[in-house]
Design a protein around this motif. Structure first.
Motif, PDB file in Angstrom:
ATOM      1  N   CYS A 143       0.815  -1.219   0.000  1.00  0.00           N
ATOM      2  CA  CYS A 143       0.000   0.000   0.000  1.00  0.00           C
ATOM      3  C   CYS A 143       0.846   1.266   0.000  1.00  0.00           C
ATOM      4  N   THR A 144       2.033   1.202   0.539  1.00  0.00           N
ATOM      5  CA  THR A 144       2.896   2.388   0.552  1.00  0.00           C
ATOM      6  C   THR A 144       3.903   2.366  -0.588  1.00  0.00           C
ATOM      7  N   GLY A 145       3.933   1.261  -1.342  1.00  0.00           N
ATOM      8  CA  GLY A 145       4.983   1.114  -2.339  1.00  0.00           C
ATOM      9  C   GLY A 145       4.524   0.977  -3.771  1.00  0.00           C
ATOM     10  N   ILE A 146       3.242   1.255  -4.068  1.00  0.00           N
ATOM     11  CA  ILE A 146       2.816   1.134  -5.465  1.00  0.00           C
ATOM     12  C   ILE A 146       3.434   2.259  -6.290  1.00  0.00           C
ATOM     13  N   THR A 147       3.965   1.881  -7.446  1.00  0.00           N
ATOM     14  CA  THR A 147       4.562   2.840  -8.375  1.00  0.00           C
ATOM     15  C   THR A 147       4.159   2.443  -9.787  1.00  0.00           C
ATOM     16  N   ALA A 148       4.424   3.331 -10.728  1.00  0.00           N
ATOM     17  CA  ALA A 148       4.182   2.987 -12.126  1.00  0.00           C
ATOM     18  C   ALA A 148       5.077   1.823 -12.529  1.00  0.00           C
ATOM     19  N   GLY A 149       6.257   1.715 -11.899  1.00  0.00           N
ATOM     20  CA  GLY A 149       7.219   0.675 -12.243  1.00  0.00           C
ATOM     21  C   GLY A 149       6.825  -0.721 -11.800  1.00  0.00           C
ATOM     22  N   ASN A 150       6.069  -0.841 -10.694  1.00  0.00           N
ATOM     23  CA  ASN A 150       5.663  -2.187 -10.263  1.00  0.00           C
ATOM     24  C   ASN A 150       4.200  -2.485 -10.598  1.00  0.00           C
ATOM     25  N   ASN A 151       3.622  -1.691 -11.495  1.00  0.00           N
ATOM     26  CA  ASN A 151       2.297  -1.994 -12.037  1.00  0.00           C
ATOM     27  C   ASN A 151       2.493  -3.041 -13.140  1.00  0.00           C
ATOM     28  N   ILE A 152       2.037  -4.286 -12.892  1.00  0.00           N
ATOM     29  CA  ILE A 152       2.378  -5.389 -13.800  1.00  0.00           C
ATOM     30  C   ILE A 152       1.241  -5.791 -14.734  1.00  0.00           C
ATOM     31  N   SER A 153       0.022  -5.356 -14.462  1.00  0.00           N
ATOM     32  CA  SER A 153      -1.107  -5.689 -15.337  1.00  0.00           C
ATOM     33  C   SER A 153      -2.160  -4.606 -15.140  1.00  0.00           C
ATOM     34  N   CYS A 154      -2.780  -4.162 -16.253  1.00  0.00           N
ATOM     35  CA  CYS A 154      -3.686  -3.020 -16.146  1.00  0.00           C
ATOM     36  C   CYS A 154      -4.566  -2.940 -17.383  1.00  0.00           C
ATOM     37  N   SER A 155      -5.801  -2.480 -17.232  1.00  0.00           N
ATOM     38  CA  SER A 155      -6.669  -2.219 -18.380  1.00  0.00           C
ATOM     39  C   SER A 155      -7.632  -1.087 -18.052  1.00  0.00           C
ATOM     40  N   PHE A 156      -7.746  -0.153 -18.993  1.00  0.00           N
ATOM     41  CA  PHE A 156      -8.679   0.970 -18.889  1.00  0.00           C
ATOM     42  C   PHE A 156      -9.627   0.955 -20.083  1.00  0.00           C
ATOM     43  N   SER A 157      -9.862  -0.234 -20.636  1.00  0.00           N
ATOM     44  CA  SER A 157     -10.732  -0.361 -21.808  1.00  0.00           C
ATOM     45  C   SER A 157     -12.193  -0.278 -21.370  1.00  0.00           C
ATOM     46  N   PRO A 158     -13.125  -0.024 -22.287  1.00  0.00           N
ATOM     47  CA  PRO A 158     -14.543   0.055 -21.929  1.00  0.00           C
ATOM     48  C   PRO A 158     -15.227  -1.311 -21.842  1.00  0.00           C
ATOM     49  N   ASP A 159     -14.458  -2.392 -21.854  1.00  0.00           N
ATOM     50  CA  ASP A 159     -15.029  -3.737 -21.865  1.00  0.00           C
ATOM     51  C   ASP A 159     -15.610  -4.134 -20.502  1.00  0.00           C
ATOM     52  N   PRO A 160     -16.658  -4.969 -20.488  1.00  0.00           N
ATOM     53  CA  PRO A 160     -17.242  -5.451 -19.229  1.00  0.00           C
ATOM     54  C   PRO A 160     -16.512  -6.674 -18.679  1.00  0.00           C
ATOM     55  N   THR A 161     -15.594  -7.231 -19.452  1.00  0.00           N
ATOM     56  CA  THR A 161     -14.778  -8.368 -18.969  1.00  0.00           C
ATOM     57  C   THR A 161     -13.313  -8.048 -19.202  1.00  0.00           C
ATOM     58  N   GLU A 162     -12.479  -8.454 -18.258  1.00  0.00           N
ATOM     59  CA  GLU A 162     -11.042  -8.216 -18.331  1.00  0.00           C
ATOM     60  C   GLU A 162     -10.302  -9.452 -17.855  1.00  0.00           C
ATOM     61  N   VAL A 163      -9.019  -9.540 -18.197  1.00  0.00           N
ATOM     62  CA  VAL A 163      -8.171 -10.647 -17.742  1.00  0.00           C
ATOM     63  C   VAL A 163      -6.887 -10.045 -17.191  1.00  0.00           C
ATOM     64  N   ALA A 164      -6.662 -10.209 -15.890  1.00  0.00           N
ATOM     65  CA  ALA A 164      -5.441  -9.739 -15.234  1.00  0.00           C
ATOM     66  C   ALA A 164      -4.428 -10.874 -15.209  1.00  0.00           C
ATOM     67  N   THR A 165      -3.172 -10.546 -15.450  1.00  0.00           N
ATOM     68  CA  THR A 165      -2.133 -11.562 -15.547  1.00  0.00           C
ATOM     69  C   THR A 165      -0.992 -11.265 -14.588  1.00  0.00           C
ATOM     70  N   ILE A 166      -0.662 -12.254 -13.769  1.00  0.00           N
ATOM     71  CA  ILE A 166       0.522 -12.208 -12.903  1.00  0.00           C
ATOM     72  C   ILE A 166       1.414 -13.361 -13.340  1.00  0.00           C
ATOM     73  N   LEU A 167       2.600 -13.053 -13.842  1.00  0.00           N
ATOM     74  CA  LEU A 167       3.494 -14.084 -14.355  1.00  0.00           C
ATOM     75  C   LEU A 167       4.529 -14.481 -13.307  1.00  0.00           C
ATOM     76  N   ASN A 168       4.749 -15.801 -13.186  1.00  0.00           N
ATOM     77  CA  ASN A 168       5.813 -16.362 -12.346  1.00  0.00           C
ATOM     78  C   ASN A 168       5.776 -15.853 -10.905  1.00  0.00           C
ATOM     79  N   ALA A 169       4.603 -15.827 -10.310  1.00  0.00           N
ATOM     80  CA  ALA A 169       4.482 -15.436  -8.899  1.00  0.00           C
ATOM     81  C   ALA A 169       5.197 -16.462  -8.022  1.00  0.00           C
ATOM     82  N   GLN A 170       5.848 -15.993  -6.969  1.00  0.00           N
ATOM     83  CA  GLN A 170       6.638 -16.871  -6.102  1.00  0.00           C
ATOM     84  C   GLN A 170       6.066 -16.900  -4.683  1.00  0.00           C
TER      85      GLN A 170
END
Length: 202
Positions: A143-170
């Motif tokens: 919560c104190t460390g979000i930056t543009a650099g650690n934003n890994i998946s994002c969508s601002f499209s007008p679609d009612p469905t989206e798919v968020a992707t987190i790759l190689n989570a440890q």
């Protein structure tokens, strides 16, 4: 067998047992033994096992709700809550009206693919937007460390469905998820893991 809990009459609806357990392991078998109090009244019985309903949405990151990848969530969206910002640390999100924060801590390594959709109260499709940040060492660090650099998946499209992707989570890593209701109409958001071998700690 190992005793997890014994209960007599903790239920809120009469002299009946109620057991609530956290941190159970997916795939484990839990045995439940029960009996009539005086062993002198033979009749039918009912037993109910449920997953607790998801918590209500919160617009404050520090109060983010946990997201368990083994569950599907359908929660009421929010409306009438002002945007908390746009672009910059919010990545591709031009605005963030009606924000709802969730987090997950990874238990099993791998990709985590999350399907997100939103509908109005009458069932019509609604635009849903999202952003994901990570990895972090804790929720407080997220919560104190979000930056543009650690934003890994994002969508601002007008679609009612989206798919968020987190790759190689440890294992041990934390990820922060922000969902928004751009149209500001009452309805509900549904989200769940739809792919990948990674899993969150539940």
């Amino acid at each position: 067998l190992t005793l997890l809990e014994c209960d007599d009459d903790d239920s809120e609806n009469g002299l009946m047992p109620m057991i609530s357990r956290n941190n159970l392991t997916a795939g484990d078998t839990i045995w439940i033994r029960f009996w009539e109090y005086g062993n002198d009244n033979q009749n039918t019985f009912s037993i109910c096992a449920t997953i607790p309903p998801p918590p209500s949405q919160t617009s404050i990151c520090a109060s983010a709700n946990p997201f368990c990848t083994s569950q599907s969530y359908t929660v009421p969206n929010t409306s009438g809550v002002p945007s908390i910002g746009g672009n910059g640390v919010y990545g591709c999100l031009g605005s963030t009206p009606n924000p709802a924060w969730y987090y997950m801590q990874v238990q099993t390594a791998g990709d985590i693919i999350i399907g997100i959709s939103q509908v109005a109260a009458n069932g019509d499709s609604l635009d849903v937007d999202y952003a994901v940040w990570g990895p972090f060492t804790s929720l407080a660090a997220a919560c104190t460390g979000i930056t543009a650099g650690n934003n890994i998946s994002c969508s601002f499209s007008p679609d009612p469905t989206e798919v968020a992707t987190i790759l190689n989570a440890q294992p041990g890593q934390y990820y922060l998820i922000l969902l928004t209701n751009y149209s500001d109409d009452p309805g509900s958001i549904t989200f769940q893991q739809i792919g990948g071998a990674g899993q969150s700690s539940c």
